[in-house]
Design a protein around this motif. Structure first.
Motif, PDB file in Angstrom:
ATOM      1  N   UNK A 202      28.705  51.628  40.566  1.00 36.10           N
ATOM      2  CA  UNK A 202      29.434  50.495  40.000  1.00 36.10           C
ATOM      3  C   UNK A 202      30.940  50.721  40.001  1.00 36.10           C
ATOM      4  N   UNK A 203      31.366  51.948  39.702  1.00 35.08           N
ATOM      5  CA  UNK A 203      32.796  52.215  39.581  1.00 35.08           C
ATOM      6  C   UNK A 203      33.520  52.218  40.933  1.00 35.08           C
ATOM      7  N   UNK A 204      32.758  52.224  42.030  1.00 31.71           N
ATOM      8  CA  UNK A 204      33.374  52.267  43.357  1.00 31.71           C
ATOM      9  C   UNK A 204      33.310  50.937  44.106  1.00 31.71           C
ATOM     10  N   UNK A 205      32.608  49.941  43.550  1.00 32.74           N
ATOM     11  CA  UNK A 205      32.391  48.698  44.289  1.00 32.74           C
ATOM     12  C   UNK A 205      33.698  47.981  44.597  1.00 32.74           C
ATOM     13  N   UNK A 206      34.627  47.891  43.624  1.00 34.42           N
ATOM     14  CA  UNK A 206      35.881  47.177  43.876  1.00 34.42           C
ATOM     15  C   UNK A 206      36.686  47.858  44.979  1.00 34.42           C
ATOM     16  N   UNK A 207      36.718  49.193  44.966  1.00 35.15           N
ATOM     17  CA  UNK A 207      37.419  49.917  46.015  1.00 35.15           C
ATOM     18  C   UNK A 207      36.756  49.702  47.368  1.00 35.15           C
ATOM     19  N   UNK A 208      35.413  49.697  47.393  1.00 28.04           N
ATOM     20  CA  UNK A 208      34.685  49.481  48.647  1.00 28.04           C
ATOM     21  C   UNK A 208      34.965  48.094  49.208  1.00 28.04           C
ATOM     22  N   UNK A 209      35.030  47.115  48.343  1.00 30.03           N
ATOM     23  CA  UNK A 209      35.235  45.742  48.806  1.00 30.03           C
ATOM     24  C   UNK A 209      36.684  45.467  49.207  1.00 30.03           C
ATOM     25  N   UNK A 239      25.053  42.028  50.611  1.00 28.73           N
ATOM     26  CA  UNK A 239      23.621  42.124  50.331  1.00 28.73           C
ATOM     27  C   UNK A 239      23.394  42.516  48.874  1.00 28.73           C
ATOM     28  N   UNK A 240      22.296  42.020  48.317  1.00 25.77           N
ATOM     29  CA  UNK A 240      21.938  42.264  46.910  1.00 25.77           C
ATOM     30  C   UNK A 240      23.107  41.934  45.985  1.00 25.77           C
ATOM     31  N   UNK A 241      23.639  40.727  46.156  1.00 24.25           N
ATOM     32  CA  UNK A 241      24.786  40.276  45.377  1.00 24.25           C
ATOM     33  C   UNK A 241      24.456  40.227  43.887  1.00 24.25           C
ATOM     34  N   UNK A 242      23.174  40.099  43.564  1.00 22.76           N
ATOM     35  CA  UNK A 242      22.772  40.062  42.165  1.00 22.76           C
ATOM     36  C   UNK A 242      23.009  41.358  41.424  1.00 22.76           C
ATOM     37  N   UNK A 243      23.262  42.457  42.151  1.00 22.11           N
ATOM     38  CA  UNK A 243      23.524  43.753  41.531  1.00 22.11           C
ATOM     39  C   UNK A 243      25.012  44.038  41.374  1.00 22.11           C
ATOM     40  N   UNK A 244      25.859  43.065  41.688  1.00 19.57           N
ATOM     41  CA  UNK A 244      27.303  43.263  41.559  1.00 19.57           C
ATOM     42  C   UNK A 244      27.692  43.294  40.086  1.00 19.57           C
ATOM     43  N   UNK A 245      28.452  44.300  39.644  1.00 18.45           N
ATOM     44  CA  UNK A 245      28.859  44.360  38.236  1.00 18.45           C
ATOM     45  C   UNK A 245      29.835  43.245  37.873  1.00 18.45           C
ATOM     46  N   UNK A 246      29.940  42.909  36.580  1.00 22.56           N
ATOM     47  CA  UNK A 246      30.745  41.749  36.144  1.00 22.56           C
ATOM     48  C   UNK A 246      32.204  41.805  36.578  1.00 22.56           C
ATOM     49  N   UNK A 247      32.840  42.984  36.481  1.00 23.39           N
ATOM     50  CA  UNK A 247      34.264  43.057  36.827  1.00 23.39           C
ATOM     51  C   UNK A 247      34.494  42.773  38.321  1.00 23.39           C
ATOM     52  N   UNK A 248      33.572  43.225  39.168  1.00 25.38           N
ATOM     53  CA  UNK A 248      33.698  42.936  40.597  1.00 25.38           C
ATOM     54  C   UNK A 248      33.413  41.464  40.877  1.00 25.38           C
ATOM     55  N   UNK A 249      32.509  40.863  40.088  1.00 29.41           N
ATOM     56  CA  UNK A 249      32.239  39.432  40.235  1.00 29.41           C
ATOM     57  C   UNK A 249      33.504  38.621  39.993  1.00 29.41           C
ATOM     58  N   UNK A 253      35.267  36.214  42.767  1.00 28.40           N
ATOM     59  CA  UNK A 253      35.484  34.793  42.485  1.00 28.40           C
ATOM     60  C   UNK A 253      36.924  34.407  42.794  1.00 28.40           C
ATOM     61  N   UNK A 254      37.860  35.272  42.425  1.00 29.77           N
ATOM     62  CA  UNK A 254      39.273  34.980  42.678  1.00 29.77           C
ATOM     63  C   UNK A 254      39.551  34.915  44.180  1.00 29.77           C
TER      64      UNK A 254
END
Length: 479
Positions: A202-209, A239-249, A253-254
């Protein structure tokens, strides 16, 4: 008095021409029918007709080749393409060459009349012709009505950059559909970048994206390029967008709202030049109710929803898929195998909780482990039972029959909830329970119908009738 509209029909099958002429005439249209592409083209050049309904395969020319020519000389003349070659590539070619609609044969006459009415009422829009597609490549396989609907939807989307949300159980082919949207779409020359939200901490998703700047966090020794930048000019598959944490969501969205993003630790906005395709096996509406997924993000992603049916809802495609997977196994170096009819029947009776992925794995096991060139029902049954036993051993407790039935029916419930009509469910469920029950009873009594009837509590004549109705082979030994 309203002028009668004229439909130009081209098909090399006399019976089809007759049926279409009668149906369209009864609906109040004037009809000109021919078996020749040359005659159809002459009519078009002469300015005749308000709509064209043409088959693909004709003696003198492929009907698909006529579509762009018709669009060039008469851009307001709609073309409806019919084809018995009901593959994904046929649907894509029809859409990309400018056809108004693609109808796989056989089709319901009411459906044809509805398409004709829509085509005649549609405003004039010039559809630009796209590049050729690879006629040999079949990224999606199946001739069931459910798959034909998906072919047509994907074909239409290849000419757009609309955001797509793909839903379906695990193993139904969500990434295959996303690849098809890219490979046959306007961004095919750009990269296709996939990221699985469930596989990244979870802590790496924003950096990955979105990437990060040097020093943005501990361990960030250099600037990191995110998936949005990697996918520039192409397609980003979430893929598996339902597992995206709230802060990355919130950040995603922005991006969807503003069309740009900043890296983690960065200040300068970067334009997001990507097409977004998202996928999930989760019920996102339920996740929204639970506060786990943003409702505004869902609607931004769900511009065009595509629901992939589980394999149990498209049993007529199983034999085609099985042959395809056996060919793929052979191409990878495994021995070439074939299935006999009893094996195919056994495959159709399985519930396929793992969907097409489970079927492919089974075909690879059969190719690798069995010496015979032609695989029968006994080998298929043994492998399916072995796989189910392994799953059962891994469960914390035994699954009751009620739980198994409820799990099996969840796909039908989801389909109805999503607005897809489900018909004759009561009879379908009874048939699915009745068939294996009778097969097991006959196997347990080694085909003795008197003993099987007693075991089931049925009259012997009733059992015989059921065997005939369900077309059950009376086999000794394995069911």
């Amino acid at each position: 008095m309203t002028e009668t509209r004229t439909i130009l029909v081209a098909d090399d099958d006399r019976a089809i021409r007759t049926v279409l002429t009668q149906a369209l005439s009864r609906a109040g249209y004037a009809v000109r029918a021919t078996s020749s592409a040359a005659t159809l083209w002459r009519w078009v050049e002469e300015g005749l007709g308000d709509l064209v309904v043409t088959d693909v395969i004709m003696p003198d020319e492929n009907g698909l080749d006529l579509v762009p020519r018709i669009r060039r000389v008469r851009p307001d003349l709609r073309v409806v393409v019919m084809s018995a070659q009901s593959t994904f590539v046929t649907a894509v070619k029809a859409a990309q060459r400018g056809a108004f609609e693609y109808l796989p044969k056989p089709f319901d006459l009411k459906e044809l009349l509805a398409v004709v009415a829509r085509a005649l009422a549609a405003p004039a829009v010039i559809v630009q012709e796209n590049a050729e597609t690879d006629g040999e490549k079949l990224p999606l396989i199946g001739r069931s009505p459910a798959m034909q609907d998906i072919y047509r939807t994907v074909a239409r989307l290849t000419t757009t950059d609309l955001t797509v949300m793909i839903t379906g159980e695990s193993g139904t082919g969500k990434e295959l559909v996303s690849r098809a949207l890219h490979d046959y779409g306007r961004r095919r020359a750009g990269p296709f970048i996939a990221i699985n939200m469930a596989a990244i901490p979870r802590e790496l998703i924003e950096s990955e994206l979105f990437g990060h700047e040097r020093g943005a966090f501990t361990g960030a020794l250099a600037r990191g390029v995110g998936r949005f930048e990697q996918a520039a000019g192409g397609t980003l598959f979430l893929d598996e967008i339902g597992d995206m944490p709230p802060e990355a969501q919130t950040r995603l969205l922005r991006v969807l709202q503003e069309g740009e993003f900043t890296t983690v630790g960065g200040r300068n906005p970067i334009k997001a030049n990507v097409r977004i395709v998202a996928a999930t096996h989760r019920d996102l509406r339920q996740a929204i109710r639970q506060g786990l997924f943003r409702e505004d993000l869902f609607y931004r992603l769900n511009v065009v929803p595509i629901r992939l049916p589980p394999l149990r809802e498209r049993a007529e495609d199983i034999s085609l898929l099985a042959r395809h997977f056996l060919e793929r196994a052979k191409a990878s170096g495994l021995p070439g195998k074939q299935l006999d009819e009893t094996a195919v029947d056994r495959l159709r009776q399985h519930s396929w909780p793992g969907n097409a992925r489970e079927l492919e794995n089974l075909m690879r096991r059969l190719a690798a482990l069995y010496p015979q060139e032609v695989i029968g029902a006994d080998a298929v049954h043994a492998e399916l039972m072995d796989a189910e036993n392994q799953i059962d051993e891994g469960r914390s407790g035994p699954e009751t029959l009620e739980q198994a039935v409820e799990r099996h029916l969840s796909g039908f419930v989801a389909a109805q909830r999503d607005g897809l009509p489900v018909r004759d469910l009561y009879e379908r469920v009874l048939a699915e329970v009745e068939r294996p029950l009778l097969r097991l009873a006959l196997a347990a009594t080694r085909g003795n119908q008197i003993k099987a009837a007693a075991m089931l509590g049925l009259n012997r004549n009733t059992l015989r009738k059921k065997i005939r109705e369900l077309d059950l082979p009376v086999v000794r030994g394995l069911p």
